[in-house]
Design an enzyme around this catalytic site. Sequence first.
Site, mmCIF file in Angstrom:
data_model
loop_
_atom_site.group_PDB
_atom_site.id
_atom_site.type_symbol
_atom_site.label_atom_id
_atom_site.label_comp_id
_atom_site.label_asym_id
_atom_site.label_seq_id
_atom_site.Cartn_x
_atom_site.Cartn_y
_atom_site.Cartn_z
ATOM 1 N N LEU A 11 0.835 -1.201 0.000
ATOM 2 C CA LEU A 11 0.000 0.000 0.000
ATOM 3 C C LEU A 11 0.872 1.253 0.000
ATOM 4 O O LEU A 11 1.686 1.461 0.903
ATOM 5 C CB LEU A 11 -0.911 0.003 1.233
ATOM 6 C CG LEU A 11 -1.764 -1.261 1.406
ATOM 7 C CD1 LEU A 11 -2.716 -1.086 2.582
ATOM 8 C CD2 LEU A 11 -2.527 -1.583 0.132
ATOM 9 N N ARG A 18 1.473 13.664 7.224
ATOM 10 C CA ARG A 18 2.308 13.989 8.384
ATOM 11 C C ARG A 18 3.774 14.230 8.034
ATOM 12 O O ARG A 18 4.527 14.757 8.824
ATOM 13 C CB ARG A 18 2.168 12.868 9.439
ATOM 14 C CG ARG A 18 0.800 12.839 10.089
ATOM 15 C CD ARG A 18 0.531 11.518 10.800
ATOM 16 N NE ARG A 18 0.136 10.458 9.846
ATOM 17 C CZ ARG A 18 -0.199 9.212 10.197
ATOM 18 N NH1 ARG A 18 -0.160 8.856 11.474
ATOM 19 N NH2 ARG A 18 -0.546 8.326 9.292
ATOM 20 N N GLY A 79 -8.711 5.076 2.622
ATOM 21 C CA GLY A 79 -8.307 4.168 3.689
ATOM 22 C C GLY A 79 -7.646 2.906 3.173
ATOM 23 O O GLY A 79 -7.658 2.617 1.978
ATOM 24 N N ASP A 104 5.209 2.002 4.105
ATOM 25 C CA ASP A 104 6.022 2.876 4.968
ATOM 26 C C ASP A 104 6.705 2.116 6.103
ATOM 27 O O ASP A 104 7.021 2.670 7.139
ATOM 28 C CB ASP A 104 5.157 4.026 5.532
ATOM 29 C CG ASP A 104 4.023 3.545 6.437
ATOM 30 O OD1 ASP A 104 3.851 2.323 6.608
ATOM 31 O OD2 ASP A 104 3.305 4.414 6.984
ATOM 32 N N ASN A 172 -0.254 -2.966 16.098
ATOM 33 C CA ASN A 172 -0.377 -3.492 14.743
ATOM 34 C C ASN A 172 0.752 -2.935 13.871
ATOM 35 O O ASN A 172 0.884 -1.725 13.709
ATOM 36 C CB ASN A 172 -1.735 -3.079 14.176
ATOM 37 C CG ASN A 172 -1.887 -3.473 12.712
ATOM 38 O OD1 ASN A 172 -1.342 -4.484 12.287
ATOM 39 N ND2 ASN A 172 -2.627 -2.664 11.962
ATOM 40 N N ARG A 319 32.567 11.233 -6.365
ATOM 41 C CA ARG A 319 31.199 11.404 -6.855
ATOM 42 C C ARG A 319 30.862 10.331 -7.890
ATOM 43 O O ARG A 319 31.730 9.587 -8.335
ATOM 44 C CB ARG A 319 31.044 12.817 -7.421
ATOM 45 C CG ARG A 319 31.103 13.885 -6.308
ATOM 46 C CD ARG A 319 31.210 15.277 -6.872
ATOM 47 N NE ARG A 319 30.180 15.537 -7.845
ATOM 48 C CZ ARG A 319 30.251 16.462 -8.794
ATOM 49 N NH1 ARG A 319 31.334 17.238 -8.883
ATOM 50 N NH2 ARG A 319 29.269 16.631 -9.652
ATOM 51 N N ARG A 426 53.508 27.943 -19.068
ATOM 52 C CA ARG A 426 53.355 28.985 -18.036
ATOM 53 C C ARG A 426 54.285 30.123 -18.404
ATOM 54 O O ARG A 426 55.186 29.943 -19.240
ATOM 55 C CB ARG A 426 53.708 28.432 -16.656
ATOM 56 C CG ARG A 426 55.139 27.990 -16.570
ATOM 57 C CD ARG A 426 55.506 27.327 -15.258
ATOM 58 N NE ARG A 426 56.940 27.069 -15.246
ATOM 59 C CZ ARG A 426 57.492 25.956 -14.819
ATOM 60 N NH1 ARG A 426 56.759 24.980 -14.338
ATOM 61 N NH2 ARG A 426 58.800 25.820 -14.849
HETATM 62 C C1 UD1 Z 1 -1.685 1.875 9.785
HETATM 63 C C2 UD1 Z 1 -2.683 0.948 10.485
HETATM 64 C C3 UD1 Z 1 -2.337 0.902 11.972
HETATM 65 C C4 UD1 Z 1 -0.905 0.417 12.149
HETATM 66 C C5 UD1 Z 1 0.067 1.246 11.320
HETATM 67 C C6 UD1 Z 1 1.422 0.562 11.317
HETATM 68 C C7 UD1 Z 1 -4.797 1.062 9.281
HETATM 69 C C8 UD1 Z 1 -6.178 1.607 9.274
HETATM 70 N N1 UD1 Z 1 -4.026 1.447 10.296
HETATM 71 O O1 UD1 Z 1 -1.828 3.180 10.328
HETATM 72 O O2 UD1 Z 1 -3.204 0.000 12.644
HETATM 73 O O3 UD1 Z 1 -0.574 0.449 13.510
HETATM 74 O O4 UD1 Z 1 -0.353 1.381 9.959
HETATM 75 O O5 UD1 Z 1 2.400 1.358 10.737
HETATM 76 O O6 UD1 Z 1 -4.458 0.296 8.403
HETATM 77 N N2 UD1 Z 1 -2.577 3.971 2.163
HETATM 78 C C9 UD1 Z 1 -3.155 3.788 0.908
HETATM 79 N N3 UD1 Z 1 -4.388 4.301 0.676
HETATM 80 C C10 UD1 Z 1 -5.108 4.958 1.629
HETATM 81 C C11 UD1 Z 1 -4.519 5.123 2.910
HETATM 82 C C12 UD1 Z 1 -3.260 4.612 3.147
HETATM 83 O O7 UD1 Z 1 -2.542 3.201 0.021
HETATM 84 O O8 UD1 Z 1 -6.236 5.376 1.323
HETATM 85 C C13 UD1 Z 1 -1.210 3.423 2.395
HETATM 86 C C14 UD1 Z 1 -0.204 4.466 2.798
HETATM 87 O O9 UD1 Z 1 0.489 4.961 1.665
HETATM 88 C C15 UD1 Z 1 0.727 3.695 3.729
HETATM 89 C C16 UD1 Z 1 -0.146 2.590 4.279
HETATM 90 O O10 UD1 Z 1 -1.288 2.524 3.476
HETATM 91 O O11 UD1 Z 1 1.810 3.115 3.050
HETATM 92 C C17 UD1 Z 1 -0.565 2.868 5.727
HETATM 93 O O12 UD1 Z 1 -1.186 4.130 5.789
HETATM 94 P P1 UD1 Z 1 -0.857 5.139 6.969
HETATM 95 O O13 UD1 Z 1 -1.658 6.367 6.751
HETATM 96 O O14 UD1 Z 1 0.590 5.262 7.155
HETATM 97 O O15 UD1 Z 1 -1.512 4.338 8.185
HETATM 98 P P2 UD1 Z 1 -1.110 4.470 9.710
HETATM 99 O O16 UD1 Z 1 -1.798 5.641 10.290
HETATM 100 O O17 UD1 Z 1 0.346 4.384 9.858
HETATM 101 MG MG MG Z 2 1.923 4.569 8.559
#
Ligand code: UD1
Ligand code: MG
Length: 452
Positions: A11, A18, A79, A104, A172, A319, A426
């Site tokens: 995902l 943030r 979500g 992430d 989680n 480099r 030179r």
């Molecule tokens: C999420 C979990 C949380 C967990 C945490 C661990 C959910 C609802 N919550 O929260 O329980 O403790 O990760 O790090 O899953 N993303 C999408 N589409 C969306 C929203 C998010 O692809 O609509 C992707 C983001 O790019 C990211 C991942 O899902 O890579 C998680 O999203 P993020 O917003 O980081 O969730 P957390 O608040 O960290």
């Molecule tokens: Mg996250």
Amino acid sequence: MSETRVAAVVLAAGKGTRMKSDLPKVLHPVAGRPMIRHVLAMLDDVAPDRTVVVVAPGMDSVVSAVAPARVAVQQDQQGTAHAVLAARSAFEGFSGDVVIVNGDTPLLTAEIVETMLRARRGRQPPAVVALGFRPRDPAEYGRLRIGEDGGLDAIVEYRDASPEEKAGTLCNAGVMVVDGGVLFGLLDTVGTRNAKGEYYLTDIVAIARSRGLRCAVVETPDATEAMGVDSRAGLARAEEVMQDRLRRRAMEAGVTLTAPETVWLAADTEIGRDVTIGPNVVIGPGTRISDGAAIRAFSHIEGADLGPGTVVGPFARLRPGTRLRRGARVGNFVEVKAAVLGENVRVGHLSYVGDAEIGDGANIGAGTITCNYDGISKHFTRIGAGAFIGSNSALVAPVTVGDDAIVGAGSVVTSEVGRGAISIARGRQRNLDGQADAFRRRRKAESDTGDG
Ligand code: UD1
Ligand code: MG
């Protein structure tokens, strides 16, 4: 491991609000590599049959960073459950195990994902396996609610958790292994009645339980591997953990790090045996260091290939495109870019060597500069094997100095120096014997009369 097929979904469509960044969150680098590439590299070791990365519309940079992985587009970011649903068409008819990973979480290891996959083997496997961890600071991670039978009952997002649930320490990690046969059926039932008004992937646990399906937790003993990066502070923390890992790995492979905590490596740094790296050395992406090389203190190296027995620094900057062949030496305050230095070449002090090729055994005197840029384009300098370039010379490219040639100190070389030639380019020195005193007297008289 048995023959069950495995697929993966990563995902990466989230806004990463943030991070307060114009760069998509999953492209922020850890040890010189975008976070999402760490996740994909980890998955390579798990070797799923297919991997789909979920991105948002317009995330072309993410699409190219993950190539050749398959991509699904989540039209709007509603979500994590909604994100997995965006990958649905890639899973038509798939009934194996689906590994779902957040993009992430760059520190995850394949071992823990394999442990989760093993939890799905056996005779009555749980439908969902979540990864749990106990971070030092549970912060805003979702909390795992464990049932009386020791199984997983629900995952409660921080914002929706009661004070008692918030007090829980088992969090989680954002990795799940789900039975592909039930995954999309569960996702279809997820709603948005929660604090964020989003479709939470984490809700599939409670839904599975309500259908009488078992869910389980695998808890990682190494809480650091599970951290999710949501902020710049989290990014810095992930870097710290990753660097610690890379340093350990290097030392285990036979590298001496005099002051490990001051050496920065890249995820793709390749280092041979009996390499010594002094304090405060920074190594960026794309670097290979062969056996027996020595990198001295305060050197900065990126995109360079260092042959066996080469010596770099202290205070050197290499480099991208730098290639040092066996035994070459680059000393203090020398910068090298897009240049090949042959065997045993020496560039000892205060030089710039860019867009150049230097033959074996050549000696480049202190302060030599290859003038590679005329303000419009870059030009190449070729220095032959065994050549000697005197100190403080400027080689104005494009220019060639032949094998075994000598260039006198302070020369500005603008045209070819033939093989074996001596070039002195030179102003000729003129000495006026005994004239110093006369000069001083004349100047004094002038200043006494107020002249000049
Ligand atoms: C999420 C979990 C949380 C967990 C945490 C661990 C959910 C609802 N919550 O929260 O329980 O403790 O990760 O790090 O899953 N993303 C999408 N589409 C969306 C929203 C998010 O692809 O609509 C992707 C983001 O790019 C990211 C991942 O899902 O890579 C998680 O999203 P993020 O917003 O980081 O969730 P957390 O608040 O960290
Ligand atoms: Mg996250």
